[in-house]
Scaffold this motif. Structure first.
Motif, mmCIF file in Angstrom:
data_model
loop_
_atom_site.group_PDB
_atom_site.id
_atom_site.type_symbol
_atom_site.label_atom_id
_atom_site.label_comp_id
_atom_site.label_asym_id
_atom_site.label_seq_id
_atom_site.Cartn_x
_atom_site.Cartn_y
_atom_site.Cartn_z
ATOM 1 N N VAL A 102 0.945 -1.239 -0.005
ATOM 2 C CA VAL A 102 -0.036 -0.063 0.171
ATOM 3 C C VAL A 102 0.724 1.280 0.141
ATOM 4 C CG1 VAL A 102 -1.605 1.488 1.283
ATOM 5 C CG2 VAL A 102 -1.999 -0.873 1.191
ATOM 6 N N GLY A 103 2.000 1.220 0.850
ATOM 7 C CA GLY A 103 2.882 2.376 0.595
ATOM 8 C C GLY A 103 3.305 2.610 -0.693
ATOM 9 N N GLY A 104 3.678 1.637 -1.378
ATOM 10 C CA GLY A 104 4.063 1.906 -2.504
ATOM 11 C C GLY A 104 3.294 2.565 -3.621
ATOM 12 N N LEU A 105 1.884 2.080 -3.339
ATOM 13 C CA LEU A 105 0.615 2.794 -4.413
ATOM 14 C C LEU A 105 0.626 4.114 -4.001
ATOM 15 C CD1 LEU A 105 -2.018 -0.241 -3.772
ATOM 16 C CD2 LEU A 105 -0.953 0.404 -5.857
ATOM 17 N N LEU A 106 0.633 4.531 -2.421
ATOM 18 C CA LEU A 106 0.335 5.863 -2.237
ATOM 19 C C LEU A 106 1.436 6.760 -2.553
ATOM 20 C CD1 LEU A 106 -0.791 5.297 1.516
ATOM 21 C CD2 LEU A 106 -2.066 6.032 -0.343
ATOM 22 N N ALA A 107 2.760 6.070 -2.509
ATOM 23 C CA ALA A 107 3.886 7.000 -2.986
ATOM 24 C C ALA A 107 3.689 7.100 -4.732
ATOM 25 C CB ALA A 107 5.216 6.090 -2.868
ATOM 26 N N ASP A 108 3.223 6.181 -5.364
ATOM 27 C CA ASP A 108 3.186 6.756 -6.779
ATOM 28 C C ASP A 108 1.980 7.569 -7.066
ATOM 29 O OD1 ASP A 108 3.930 6.348 -9.160
ATOM 30 O OD2 ASP A 108 2.921 4.215 -9.830
ATOM 31 N N VAL A 109 0.868 7.467 -6.357
ATOM 32 C CA VAL A 109 -0.088 8.603 -6.479
ATOM 33 C C VAL A 109 0.492 10.087 -6.312
ATOM 34 C CG1 VAL A 109 -2.056 9.548 -5.473
ATOM 35 C CG2 VAL A 109 -2.018 7.110 -5.792
ATOM 36 N N LEU A 110 1.317 10.121 -5.341
ATOM 37 C CA LEU A 110 1.750 11.191 -4.921
ATOM 38 C C LEU A 110 2.847 11.801 -5.960
ATOM 39 C CD1 LEU A 110 2.094 10.701 -1.078
ATOM 40 C CD2 LEU A 110 0.915 12.431 -2.062
ATOM 41 N N ALA A 113 5.000 6.697 1.768
ATOM 42 C CA ALA A 113 4.304 7.861 1.362
ATOM 43 C C ALA A 113 4.557 9.109 1.862
ATOM 44 C CB ALA A 113 2.937 7.473 1.757
ATOM 45 N N ALA A 114 5.187 9.026 3.194
ATOM 46 C CA ALA A 114 5.648 10.484 3.653
ATOM 47 C C ALA A 114 6.913 10.887 2.832
ATOM 48 C CB ALA A 114 6.190 10.096 5.180
ATOM 49 N N ASP A 115 7.592 10.015 2.330
ATOM 50 C CA ASP A 115 8.776 10.537 1.457
ATOM 51 C C ASP A 115 8.144 11.111 0.004
ATOM 52 O OD1 ASP A 115 10.793 9.572 3.366
ATOM 53 O OD2 ASP A 115 11.304 7.825 2.346
ATOM 54 N N ALA A 116 7.270 10.666 -0.552
ATOM 55 C CA ALA A 116 6.636 11.194 -1.665
ATOM 56 C C ALA A 116 5.938 12.416 -1.284
ATOM 57 C CB ALA A 116 5.960 10.090 -2.169
ATOM 58 N N GLN A 117 5.479 12.525 -0.163
ATOM 59 C CA GLN A 117 4.490 13.678 0.287
ATOM 60 C C GLN A 117 5.752 14.754 0.322
ATOM 61 O OE1 GLN A 117 0.788 14.051 1.846
ATOM 62 N NE2 GLN A 117 1.497 15.469 0.486
ATOM 63 N N ARG A 118 6.919 14.478 0.931
ATOM 64 C CA ARG A 118 7.508 15.654 0.913
ATOM 65 C C ARG A 118 8.136 16.062 -0.341
ATOM 66 N NH1 ARG A 118 10.772 12.542 3.894
ATOM 67 N NH2 ARG A 118 9.584 12.880 5.732
ATOM 68 N N ARG A 119 8.458 14.915 -1.146
ATOM 69 C CA ARG A 119 8.868 15.499 -2.565
ATOM 70 C C ARG A 119 7.955 16.277 -3.083
ATOM 71 N NH1 ARG A 119 10.303 10.051 -2.615
ATOM 72 N NH2 ARG A 119 8.701 9.292 -4.048
ATOM 73 N N LEU A 120 6.487 16.030 -3.143
ATOM 74 C CA LEU A 120 5.503 16.739 -3.752
ATOM 75 C C LEU A 120 5.519 18.208 -3.167
ATOM 76 C CD1 LEU A 120 3.090 16.813 -5.815
ATOM 77 C CD2 LEU A 120 1.825 16.217 -3.760
ATOM 78 N N TRP A 121 5.549 18.354 -1.914
ATOM 79 C CA TRP A 121 5.728 19.807 -1.170
ATOM 80 C C TRP A 121 6.680 20.455 -1.805
ATOM 81 C CZ3 TRP A 121 1.962 22.126 0.980
ATOM 82 C CH2 TRP A 121 0.917 21.456 2.055
ATOM 83 N N GLU A 122 7.809 19.929 -1.908
ATOM 84 C CA GLU A 122 9.094 20.521 -2.194
ATOM 85 C C GLU A 122 8.889 20.931 -3.608
ATOM 86 O OE1 GLU A 122 11.792 21.512 -0.911
ATOM 87 O OE2 GLU A 122 11.388 20.793 0.940
ATOM 88 N N ASP A 123 8.273 20.093 -4.628
ATOM 89 C CA ASP A 123 8.149 20.568 -5.772
ATOM 90 C C ASP A 123 7.021 21.495 -6.045
ATOM 91 O OD1 ASP A 123 7.729 19.927 -9.005
ATOM 92 O OD2 ASP A 123 5.691 19.790 -8.248
#
Length: 221
Positions: free
Chosen positions: A72-80, A131-141
């Motif tokens: 599930v974490g991989g799915l959430l990360a890819d959505v972000l 997902a937390a790492d992907a969320q951080r990348r999205l915020w930075e972007d």
């Protein structure tokens, strides 16, 4: 500034740009699965999100989902990550206040729609490291893309040249997240403009001068 944190645009509506989108069947499967993740997340929340449920909604075999996304974490990360593959940029209204208010309008819209996928993704990021790492990348972007708002204001002479863009953007958008996500207050159509006004006045007065921040670090009281 959205899917971040989940700022504009709404990750639920984000689509990859052509130059970063995988081709053929791979692209179709990814799009189907990520759409299914958003739908399941909106309907069930993080607690109800399962690999099997996503596979069933997407109409693909569950082994395909496990093989590519693992969990599930991989799915959430890819959505972000997909939310960061679009060509979104903040509106150019001709004034700092107008640009910040327009950005805040987008944020408020994404947070008050039900189900709010950005809110669901933010909540899920506290439960999944990927997902937390992907969320951080999205915020930075999103912050990086929104810096143009401050750059335009400096060019127009609305702001001092040493204005810290990140601090100004946080000050303008924070009231939206505080009221709608933390306090869960009813949406106020005046809030986006009011928050933009406060940030604009503070910025014009030099409250976000980068040089002052550097001096405080070098010479703390």
């Amino acid at each position: 500034m959205t899917d971040a944190p989940a700022g504009p645009p709404d990750p639920a509506r984000a689509t990859p740009s052509p130059d970063r989108r995988p081709g053929g069947r791979t692209a179709r499967v990814r799009a189907q699965v990520l759409d299914a993740v958003r739908a399941e997340l909106g309907a069930q929340g993080y607690e109800g999100l399962t690999m099997e449920g996503v596979a069933a909604r997407a109409g693909v075999h569950r082994t395909t989902v496990y093989r590519r996304w693992e969990d599930v974490g991989g799915l959430l990360a890819d959505v972000l990550d997909a939310a960061g593959e679009d060509d979104w940029e903040p509106a150019d209204t001709g004034s700092l206040h107008g640009d910040l208010a327009a950005l805040n309008d987008e944020i408020q819209e994404s947070l008050v729609v039900r189900p709010s996928i950005p809110q669901a993704l933010m909540a899920a990021s506290f439960r999944s490291a990927r997902a937390a790492d992907a969320q951080r990348r999205l915020w930075e972007d999103r912050y990086a893309r929104c810096e143009i708002i401050v750059e335009r204001a400096v060019e127009r002479g609305e702001l001092p040249p040493h204005t810290d863009a990140r601090r100004l953007l946080i000050a303008s958008t924070a009231p939206l997240y505080h009221q709608l996500v933390l306090l869960r207050t009813a949406p106020d159509p005046r809030l986006p403009s009011r928050a933009a006004t406060t940030a604009t006045l503070a910025a014009a007065a030099g409250a976000f001068d980068r040089r002052a921040s550097d001096e405080e670090v070098e010479h703390p009281k």
